[in-house]
Motif scaffolding. Structure first.
Motif, mmCIF file in Angstrom:
data_model
loop_
_atom_site.group_PDB
_atom_site.id
_atom_site.type_symbol
_atom_site.label_atom_id
_atom_site.label_comp_id
_atom_site.label_asym_id
_atom_site.label_seq_id
_atom_site.Cartn_x
_atom_site.Cartn_y
_atom_site.Cartn_z
ATOM 1 N N ASP A 206 -12.478 0.043 -2.728
ATOM 2 C CA ASP A 206 -11.364 0.152 -1.794
ATOM 3 C C ASP A 206 -10.097 0.650 -2.473
ATOM 4 O OD1 ASP A 206 -12.848 -0.851 0.377
ATOM 5 O OD2 ASP A 206 -12.572 -2.896 -0.341
ATOM 6 N N ARG A 207 -10.158 0.850 -3.787
ATOM 7 C CA ARG A 207 -8.977 1.331 -4.499
ATOM 8 C C ARG A 207 -9.024 2.846 -4.628
ATOM 9 N NH1 ARG A 207 -5.024 -1.037 -6.810
ATOM 10 N NH2 ARG A 207 -6.054 -3.059 -6.743
ATOM 11 N N LEU A 208 -7.978 3.481 -4.146
ATOM 12 C CA LEU A 208 -7.888 4.940 -4.147
ATOM 13 C C LEU A 208 -7.295 5.383 -5.488
ATOM 14 C CD1 LEU A 208 -8.291 7.484 -2.399
ATOM 15 C CD2 LEU A 208 -5.983 7.131 -1.512
ATOM 16 N N VAL A 209 -8.139 5.538 -6.495
ATOM 17 C CA VAL A 209 -7.666 5.831 -7.850
ATOM 18 C C VAL A 209 -7.337 7.318 -7.996
ATOM 19 C CG1 VAL A 209 -8.916 3.895 -8.871
ATOM 20 C CG2 VAL A 209 -10.029 6.128 -8.682
ATOM 21 N N PHE A 210 -6.553 7.622 -9.057
ATOM 22 C CA PHE A 210 -6.066 8.984 -9.281
ATOM 23 C C PHE A 210 -7.173 10.022 -9.222
ATOM 24 C CE2 PHE A 210 -2.431 6.933 -11.586
ATOM 25 C CZ PHE A 210 -1.420 7.490 -10.830
ATOM 26 N N GLN A 211 -8.254 9.783 -9.989
ATOM 27 C CA GLN A 211 -9.251 10.830 -10.175
ATOM 28 C C GLN A 211 -10.034 11.156 -8.913
ATOM 29 O OE1 GLN A 211 -9.011 7.986 -11.909
ATOM 30 N NE2 GLN A 211 -11.025 7.046 -12.326
ATOM 31 N N GLU A 212 -9.952 10.307 -7.885
ATOM 32 C CA GLU A 212 -10.684 10.561 -6.647
ATOM 33 C C GLU A 212 -9.797 11.127 -5.535
ATOM 34 O OE1 GLU A 212 -13.665 10.272 -7.160
ATOM 35 O OE2 GLU A 212 -13.941 8.718 -8.672
ATOM 36 N N GLN A 213 -8.487 11.142 -5.752
ATOM 37 C CA GLN A 213 -7.577 11.446 -4.645
ATOM 38 C C GLN A 213 -7.688 12.884 -4.155
ATOM 39 O OE1 GLN A 213 -3.674 10.120 -5.856
ATOM 40 N NE2 GLN A 213 -4.300 7.964 -5.925
ATOM 41 N N ASP A 214 -7.798 13.852 -5.064
ATOM 42 C CA ASP A 214 -7.914 15.245 -4.624
ATOM 43 C C ASP A 214 -9.189 15.473 -3.827
ATOM 44 O OD1 ASP A 214 -5.583 16.698 -5.371
ATOM 45 O OD2 ASP A 214 -6.180 16.526 -7.463
ATOM 46 N N LEU B 287 0.816 -1.208 0.000
ATOM 47 C CA LEU B 287 0.000 0.000 0.000
ATOM 48 C C LEU B 287 0.855 1.265 0.000
ATOM 49 C CD1 LEU B 287 -3.198 0.451 2.180
ATOM 50 C CD2 LEU B 287 -1.729 2.362 1.625
ATOM 51 N N ALA B 288 1.918 1.286 0.795
ATOM 52 C CA ALA B 288 2.714 2.504 0.967
ATOM 53 C C ALA B 288 3.336 2.986 -0.332
ATOM 54 C CB ALA B 288 3.812 2.270 2.005
ATOM 55 N N PHE B 289 3.553 2.079 -1.293
ATOM 56 C CA PHE B 289 4.303 2.446 -2.493
ATOM 57 C C PHE B 289 3.464 2.406 -3.764
ATOM 58 C CE2 PHE B 289 7.389 0.220 0.396
ATOM 59 C CZ PHE B 289 7.820 1.396 0.982
ATOM 60 N N LEU B 290 2.160 2.239 -3.619
ATOM 61 C CA LEU B 290 1.278 2.211 -4.786
ATOM 62 C C LEU B 290 0.660 3.581 -5.013
ATOM 63 C CD1 LEU B 290 -0.504 -1.182 -4.042
ATOM 64 C CD2 LEU B 290 1.139 -0.761 -5.869
ATOM 65 N N GLU C 16 -2.109 3.962 -6.726
ATOM 66 C CA GLU C 16 -3.548 3.727 -6.615
ATOM 67 C C GLU C 16 -3.759 2.508 -5.711
ATOM 68 O OE1 GLU C 16 -5.605 5.485 -10.602
ATOM 69 O OE2 GLU C 16 -4.904 3.416 -10.737
ATOM 70 N N PRO C 17 -3.536 2.673 -4.417
ATOM 71 C CA PRO C 17 -3.514 1.517 -3.513
ATOM 72 C C PRO C 17 -4.897 0.986 -3.172
ATOM 73 C CG PRO C 17 -3.223 3.536 -2.261
ATOM 74 C CD PRO C 17 -3.239 3.937 -3.713
ATOM 75 N N ASP C 18 -4.937 -0.302 -2.860
ATOM 76 C CA ASP C 18 -6.124 -0.923 -2.292
ATOM 77 C C ASP C 18 -6.021 -0.773 -0.780
ATOM 78 O OD1 ASP C 18 -7.894 -2.903 -1.105
ATOM 79 O OD2 ASP C 18 -8.123 -3.727 -3.117
#
Length: 765
Positions: free
Chosen positions: A214-222, A154-157, A159-161
């Motif tokens: 559960d996946r923190l994808v690019f477009q949702e991060q902000d 997780l720490a290095f992804l 778009e982590p799960d």
């Protein structure tokens, strides 16, 4: 939304669901119970989470009708439902056969109906879980590792799960299950805080997306970051990385210890086994801990204990790291040589250094040792080519560089340069330029010499020079080669050092970045460019002899001085003097860090002699007095008694001490445990390095008695060591010997040269 508000929202939602579900069993509460498992049992159900329910009964014939009265309203509400109908015996049987089912039932929580049924189920499942913990926990460990392989770290992804990746929510659930078995302690507050942070991120992610993901994808991060009150997506990723690393570190410690609950440790019943692995460090229970009486006021202790653990391939015990962080002093600026050497030894352990570095980092020691590290710590790299955050990339690069230390004259500068090459990321402007300034300050604080500081500054400033030039310019064009020559000539006299370090660093950096950043084609181009630049560089002149190394040559007879870590010997020149003296040091458990040899005849002749360096001097028979100047430090524990050491050296000089026999007895008596995997030793014969001697270069992982082994092998070949320069950088030995045959001539026969090389290599294994 503040984290506390999110936790309160989950609690409120759990209470509301409980109040809504309970009446669904009205009229059927006898002999039946509704039980929550999973996130709702823990009162952690996020907006997109599944409702996981079990309907317990004792053989009621109308249980299907009762179940319909519960399930249909849940389905009609739109909630996602995972459900089952079991008797307590059936649920217990399922838990025994299915590890995942057991994990859910361990945390079962009564919602409605007969509480006795829920208590019966929980008691039975927990009893089985604890009784079979020696089997179930290793199974759980395997299940976790399989999940890590599938979902990554997780720490290095980018778009982590948040749930399934290593360091995610599932790992904490596994820790709680281990604690429920009574085979492991409960997780600490740091893990709980990290878990809450990831749970909050998942909660907001569900709210922002309106779906269960559960996946923190690019477009949702902000959007998630802003909802959590964070400035941007990078801040969010740094926070999740910090939390994930805390969880992963605790999980690693847990799964190291769980198997020992079922298998008695080696030596059980014979008392506690404590094996020294370094000065101030011992192995205890498969981990490295502080030795009794370790000096917490020693500014090199933290790094020396860390280096000992890495070199032994063992983890640092968390309690030891905590004690070091709480009570051990930090090295002042400039660092003492022992601290700098320990850092190099730590990095030189290769991949084994990564876990040890992580332990120091988790305790806050890395940032205290290197304040500049804070800016790169957990910093994401918004580039799919990179596999790691900036800080982990730096450590991975240094670990990879450890396999290339045989390729450079200064392994210490390669390893430290690898650790610092991207230290400027996160600063304004070109990270190479910013990093060079930081590297200069850090290297000065570490106590490197002025020239070495300049080399490190140049290496960091130019760390992309070779790969960028090789892939973007015509390397057949002389202008291309001249441009690189000019760049590596920033430190006069150190051009070859800079070039060789840059060539090795390009490999380590590329491999640490990821498969898309380094391949056969790129490696070939960089190697070809480095070869062309190397050919274009002119060699420098060796330094003049240092007069302090020759001062004792005026003594009549034999003189021996032991002052601190410095051992100086002046004696009649004879074959084998260097390696016999080094054998005495090994007998007294002293590790040779440097050895310089000089002769009175060299200085008397009015110049540096045929070998031209204070680092080289005659030890072959030829009259005169040889002067040997060693720097030697204890392998571990206290230094030997100087008087006893001097006495043994004098006995050796008088041929009244059999060095070989005593060393062989010591080696047979000491049980050596394999440490980390290291690069194989290398022995090269340098044809063009001298016109009057054969030059043998030995590169090897340092170990007790190494210099003695090499010297004895050369002596067995009938060779005299006419000159030598011996250096140990961290855990890497870089030894150069000028040898001649019995007639005082260099070797020319290829078969003889091959035999010498083979004999020395054999001695190194």
């Amino acid at each position: 939304m503040p984290a506390s508000a999110l936790a309160a929202a989950r609690e409120t939602r759990a209470a509301a669901l409980d109040a809504w579900l309970a009446p669904l069993l009205e009229g059927a509460s006898s002999g039946v119970a509704l039980v929550a498992v999973g996130s709702h049992a823990r009162r952690e159900l996020t907006p997109g989470g599944d409702l996981d329910l079990v309907l317990l009964h004792h053989g009621r014939p109308d249980i299907a009708e009762v179940a319909d009265r519960v399930w249909y309203p849940v389905w009609d509400s739109g909630l996602r439902l995972d459900h089952s109908v079991r008797t307590p015996a059936e649920a217990r049987s399922v838990a025994r056969a299915d590890l995942k089912a057991a994990l859910g039932l361990i945390s079962a929580r009564h919602l409605a109906g007969d509480p006795g049924l829920t208590s019966e189920l929980r008691a039975a499942v927990l009893a089985d879980w604890r009784a079979h913990a020696p089997v179930r926990l290793p199974e759980l460990s395997v299940l976790c590792r399989e999940r890590w392989k599938t979902h990554g770290e997780l720490a290095f992804l980018l778009e982590p799960d948040l749930k399934e990746a290593r360091g995610g929510l599932r790992d904490v659930h596994a820790m709680w299950a281990a604690a429920a078995s009574w085979s492991a302690p409960p997780s600490d507050a740091g893990v709980k805080n990290a878990y809450d942070l990831l749970l909050d991120v998942r909660h907001v992610l569900h709210e922002v997306t309106g779906r269960s993901t559960d996946r923190l994808v690019f477009q949702e991060q902000d959007a998630v970051a802003h909802a959590l009150g964070m400035p941007d997506a990078d801040a969010l990723l740094r926070a999740t990385a910090e939390a994930a690393r805390t969880i992963a570190y605790a999980a690693d410690h847990l799964w190291r210890h769980v198997p020992r609950r079922s298998v008695p440790p080696e030596g059980a019943g014979r008392g506690v086994v404590r094996r020294p692995v370094g000065d101030g460090a011992v192995e205890h229970g498969g981990e490295v801990v502080l030795a009794r009486g370790a000096d917490l006021g020693d500014p090199a202790l933290i790094l020396r204990v860390a280096a000992a653990a890495a070199q032994a391939g063992l983890p640092l015990a968390p309690a030891t790291v905590a004690r070091l962080a709480d009570r051990a002093v930090l090295p002042p600026g400039p660092w003492p040589p022992e601290a700098r050497d320990a850092l190099v030894s730590l990095l030189g352990a290769g991949p084994a250094a990564i876990a040890v570095w992580e332990a120091l980092d988790q305790a806050g020691l890395v940032v205290r040792l290197l304040p500049e590290w804070e800016r790169v710590r957990n910093r994401p790299q918004r580039d799919p080519v990179h596999r790691f955050t900036v800080d982990r990339h730096l450590v991975e690069t240094a670990a990879g560089a450890a396999a290339l230390t045989r390729e450079v004259a200064r392994p210490d500068l390669l390893l430290v340069g690898a650790l610092l090459h991207d230290i400027g990321k996160g600063r304004p402007g070109d990270h190479s330029v910013a990093g060079a300034v930081l590297a200069r300050d850090i290297a000065s604080r570490m106590g490197f010499s002025g020239d070495d500081v300049a080399v490190l500054e140049t290496v960091v400033r130019r760390h992309l020079l070779l790969p960028e030039t090789a892939t973007r310019r015509d390397i057949d064009d002389p202008v291309t080669v001249r441009t690189v020559v000019d760049a590596v000539s920033a430190v006069p006299g150190r051009e070859r050092d800079v070039l060789d370090i840059l060539a090795a660093l390009a490999i380590a950096d590329g491999n640490a970045t990821g498969p898309a950043a380094w391949g056969t084609w790129k490696a070939g181009l960089v190697a070809d460019l480095a070869r062309r630049v190397r050919a274009a560089l002119s060699g420098g002149t060796p330094p003049a002899p240092a007069r302090e190394h020759l001062a004792l040559a005026r003594h009549d007879g034999a003189a021996v001085r032991v002052v601190g870590s410095r051992v100086t010997i002046a004696a009649s020149d004879r074959p084998g003097l260097l390696w016999r003296a080094s054998g005495i040091l090994a007998l007294h458990r002293l590790a040779v860090r440097t050895a310089r040899v000089a002769s009175e005849t060299t200085e008397a002749a009015g110049g540096p002699g045929v070998f031209g360096s204070a680092g080289y001097a005659a030890t072959a028979g030829g009259g005169g007095t040889a002067v040997l100047d060693f720097t030697a430090v204890p392998e571990y524990g206290r230094p030997p008694d100087p008087a006893t050491l001097e006495a043994d050296l004098r006995r050796m000089l008088a041929d009244r001490l059999d060095v070989a026999a005593r060393l062989e007895r010591r080696e047979r008596a000491v049980r050596v445990r394999p440490g980390v995997a290291v690069a194989p030793p290398r022995v090269r014969v340098l044809d063009d390095a001298s016109a009057t001697a054969t030059v043998v270069e030995v590169r090897a992982h340092d170990r007790p008695g190494l210099l003695w082994r090499i010297g004895r092998a050369l002596g067995a070949c009938g060779l005299d060591v006419r000159a030598a320069r011996v250096d140990t950088h961290g855990a890497e030995a870089v030894d150069v010997f000028y040898v001649v045959d019995a007639a005082g001539r260099p070797l020319t026969d290829p078969a003889e040269l091959s035999s010498v090389r083979a004999r020395v290599l054999e001695a190194l294994h």
